[in-house]
Design an enzyme around this catalytic site. Structure first.
Site, short mmCIF file in Angstrom:
data_model
loop_
_atom_site.label_atom_id
_atom_site.label_comp_id
_atom_site.label_asym_id
_atom_site.label_seq_id
_atom_site.Cartn_x
_atom_site.Cartn_y
_atom_site.Cartn_z
N ASN A 17 67.91 -6.84 58.49
CA ASN A 17 68.00 -5.38 58.32
C ASN A 17 66.75 -4.76 57.69
O ASN A 17 66.40 -3.63 57.99
CB ASN A 17 69.29 -4.96 57.59
CG ASN A 17 69.34 -5.41 56.16
OD1 ASN A 17 68.65 -6.35 55.77
ND2 ASN A 17 70.18 -4.76 55.37
N GLU A 72 72.41 -12.78 47.61
CA GLU A 72 72.43 -11.30 47.70
C GLU A 72 73.25 -10.97 48.93
O GLU A 72 72.75 -11.04 50.05
CB GLU A 72 71.00 -10.78 47.86
CG GLU A 72 70.09 -11.06 46.68
CD GLU A 72 70.36 -10.13 45.50
OE1 GLU A 72 71.09 -9.15 45.66
OE2 GLU A 72 69.84 -10.43 44.42
N LYS A 102 63.44 -19.14 56.43
CA LYS A 102 64.25 -19.17 57.65
C LYS A 102 64.72 -17.73 57.82
O LYS A 102 65.60 -17.25 57.11
CB LYS A 102 65.46 -20.11 57.48
CG LYS A 102 66.32 -20.24 58.73
CD LYS A 102 67.72 -19.65 58.48
CE LYS A 102 68.51 -19.51 59.75
NZ LYS A 102 68.08 -18.35 60.59
N CYS A 114 72.77 -2.92 52.87
CA CYS A 114 73.84 -3.51 52.02
C CYS A 114 74.35 -2.50 51.02
O CYS A 114 75.54 -2.45 50.72
CB CYS A 114 73.31 -4.75 51.32
SG CYS A 114 71.76 -4.47 50.46
P1 NAP Z 1 73.96 -13.34 57.90
O1 NAP Z 1 74.59 -13.56 59.23
O2 NAP Z 1 74.63 -13.96 56.73
O3 NAP Z 1 72.45 -13.85 58.03
C1 NAP Z 1 71.57 -13.90 56.94
C2 NAP Z 1 70.68 -15.13 57.07
O4 NAP Z 1 71.48 -16.30 56.88
C3 NAP Z 1 70.06 -15.28 58.46
O5 NAP Z 1 68.81 -15.89 58.35
C4 NAP Z 1 71.05 -16.19 59.17
O6 NAP Z 1 70.51 -16.90 60.24
C5 NAP Z 1 71.45 -17.12 58.05
N1 NAP Z 1 72.76 -17.72 58.23
C6 NAP Z 1 73.91 -17.08 58.54
N2 NAP Z 1 74.95 -17.96 58.58
C7 NAP Z 1 74.42 -19.18 58.30
C8 NAP Z 1 74.99 -20.48 58.21
N3 NAP Z 1 76.28 -20.70 58.38
N4 NAP Z 1 74.15 -21.51 57.90
C9 NAP Z 1 72.85 -21.28 57.72
N5 NAP Z 1 72.26 -20.07 57.81
C10 NAP Z 1 73.04 -19.02 58.08
O7 NAP Z 1 73.80 -11.81 57.57
P2 NAP Z 1 73.76 -10.59 58.59
O8 NAP Z 1 75.16 -10.27 58.95
O9 NAP Z 1 72.80 -10.83 59.66
O10 NAP Z 1 73.15 -9.46 57.61
C11 NAP Z 1 73.85 -8.40 57.16
C12 NAP Z 1 74.56 -8.71 55.86
O11 NAP Z 1 73.58 -8.88 54.83
C13 NAP Z 1 75.43 -7.58 55.41
O12 NAP Z 1 76.64 -8.09 54.89
C14 NAP Z 1 74.62 -6.94 54.29
O13 NAP Z 1 75.37 -6.19 53.36
C15 NAP Z 1 73.94 -8.13 53.69
N6 NAP Z 1 72.75 -7.75 52.93
C16 NAP Z 1 72.76 -7.91 51.57
C17 NAP Z 1 71.66 -7.50 50.81
C18 NAP Z 1 71.63 -7.65 49.32
O14 NAP Z 1 70.55 -7.56 48.74
N7 NAP Z 1 72.75 -7.88 48.65
C19 NAP Z 1 70.55 -6.95 51.45
C20 NAP Z 1 70.59 -6.81 52.85
C21 NAP Z 1 71.69 -7.22 53.58
P3 NAP Z 1 70.83 -16.52 61.79
O15 NAP Z 1 70.32 -15.15 61.99
O16 NAP Z 1 70.09 -17.56 62.54
O17 NAP Z 1 72.32 -16.61 61.94
#
Ligand code: NAP
Length: 460
Positions: free
Chosen positions: A132, A229, A155, A263
């Protein structure tokens, strides 16, 4: 084999694909970054601070290129992509300027002897980042750890691989030592192996609760310290005495910046009943005036979502909310485009019994709640498994500060929507994760607080 692809969400064009690295590339990356950690242990943070300043300059020089790539890959408005680069320059400059001072040994007052603790690097950090804010999420981990002396393996998300490659290139070209940031297109299994490797000493993830719990489990299994996060369902509380102009200005992008894929976006707008109609009116005004189009075009104000998959996932969640009693106050008309456009929507009457009540809607969806008074507002704000950010809109600042302490989140903004800066800590509680990024707290995330105590006198 997992797929890293650059797909323009505005037109569906696939413009780059990348393979997972082979064993040799992974081993070489671990070797290089670990060797750098060992070298950095003998160097002063001042040297890295100077290099980080150069990285900031490099980001500035490549602002257009970086911004354009982020827009092409995940669809954000070019103007917002440029703002993202500028924030990253500021974060690097912040640590370049203050990191050395923050890393000075801390003297302790102990009856046992003259004592202090050093703030030392611990080793290579494995960072897992989301799409994002393709640059900002990386810099939040990279900049503080660079000054500390912890190299980083990255990654990045599967849908921003070209941004990841460009970030690595720009940082390298700005003179950062080899191994300080290495981008790897890891599969989940490869990531688990890297986390388990002895040369990795910390794991940082920004992303969803689902991704966070998987990666935190791998880190836990290997006894590696981690920061998480994660998602948010941020309350935005409007009190009776909210200043109308402030309210209008804040609502102008609190739920639409980055197409609502933030987020800390104001996802649950909780309004005392005297201001409910006004808030609905203002939001409808904002949403209905959006102009969909190519995010590279400066006249566009509504961008596509980052991918068709995310758009469909959000549509499903919104439909589920409606099927279970939520009412549609407003939805943007049909958009004629091949792009991953989600039509911004305002939902009301989303009750606690609704299965979507406690879920994060990651896109331009405003959930508006009407409450009797501020006690009910706080209770509703805290009725969430998330605890990332929050906002309070009120003319009485002292009172708003008192209320802020009642909210179970890691951050509260008074009279504003989410903000971020190198000097302010970022992070949440509950299922929004643990640990902090940015500021001195973020700098300390992977530091060895190494105690040194001189007890000579007590042994004489
Ligand atoms: P995500 O699916 O959890 O992906 C984040 C990262 O983790 C990516 O590099 C993803 O790789 C990897 N990943 C996901 N599942 C994994 C697994 N089982 N094993 C290893 N690596 C894994 O997150 P998203 O849905 O794309 O992003 C949006 C989320 O991020 C929202 O919930 C948002 O609120 C949160 N966010 C939080 C913050 C904060 O600072 N608190 C900031 C921004 C966003 P792949 O892409 O290869 O799956």
């Amino acid at each position: 084999m997992s797929k890293y692809e650059s797909i323009n969400p505005y037109n569906g064009e696939v413009f780059a694909t990348f393979e997972n690295p082979d064993k040799q590339k992974i081993e070489e990356s671990l070797r290089l970054s670990h060797a750098l950690y060992k070298k950095w242990r003998h160097e002063k943070p001042e040297t890295r601070a100077k290099q980080l300043h150069e990285v900031a300059q490099g980001l500035k020089e490549h602002e257009d290129e970086l911004a354009r790539m982020m827009t092409l890959e995940m669809g954000k408005l070019l103007k917002e992509a440029k703002e993202e680069v500028e924030i990253c320059v500021q974060i690097c400059e912040f640590y370049a300027k203050h990191g050395t001072e923050m890393l000075k040994p801390q003297k302790l007052n102990s009856a046992l002897g003259n004592s202090y603790y050093l703030k030392q690097a611990t080793g290579v950090i494995m960072a897992c980042e989301p799409w994002n804010f393709p640059l900002y999420q990386v810099i939040r981990v990279f900049a503080p750890n660079f000054v500390v002396g912890n190299p980083m393996l990255l990654k990045h998300a599967h849908n921003v691989p070209s941004s990841a490659a460009l970030i690595e290139k720009v940082i390298k070209r700005s003179g950062a030592p080899e191994g300080s940031l290495i981008n790897l297109y890891l599969s989940y299994d490869q990531l688990a192996d890297v986390i388990a490797d002895d040369r990795i000493q910390g794991v940082a993830l920004t992303g969803s609760e689902r991704g966070g719990s998987s990666v935190a489990a791998e880190a836990g299994k290997a006894l590696k310290k981690s920061t998480m996060e994660l998602g948010g369902n941020d309350p935005f509380i409007v009190l009776d005495d909210a200043d109308s102009e402030v309210l209008r200005n804040v609502l102008s992008d609190a739920r639409t910046y980055n197409d609502g894929q933030v987020c800390t976006s104001s996802k649950r707008i909780i309004v005392v009943k005297s201001r409910y109609d006004e808030v609905l009116h203002e939001l409808k005004n904002v949403f209905s005036n959006l102009k969909p189009g190519d995010p590279l075009d400066s006249s566009t104000t509504l961008s596509p979502m980052n991918s068709v998959g995310s758009k469909e996932k959000l549509e499903k969640l919104v439909n589920e909310a409606i099927d279970n009693g939520a009412e549609v106050f407003y939805q943007y008309p049909e958009i004629e485009s091949k792009g991953a456009f989600f039509r911004p929507i305002i939902l009301t009457h989303l009750g606690k019994e609704n299965p979507v009540f406690d879920k994060e809607m990651f896109g331009p969806v405003a959930e508006v709640y009407c409450v009797e008074d501020e006690d009910e507002a706080i209770a509703l704000a805290n009725d969430s498994s998330y605890g990332l950010g929050s906002s309070i809109i009120s003319s009485n600042i002292k009172h708003a500060q008192d209320l802020a302490s009642e909210i179970e989140t890691g951050m509260t903004v008074i009279n504003g929507r989410w903000i971020t800066s190198g000097d302010l800590p970022f992070g949440g509680v509950k299922k929004s994760g643990y640990g902090r990024e940015l500021s001195k707290l973020g700098l300390m995330a992977f530091v060895n607080e190494h105690l040194v105590i001189d007890v000579t006198d007590s042994n004489k």
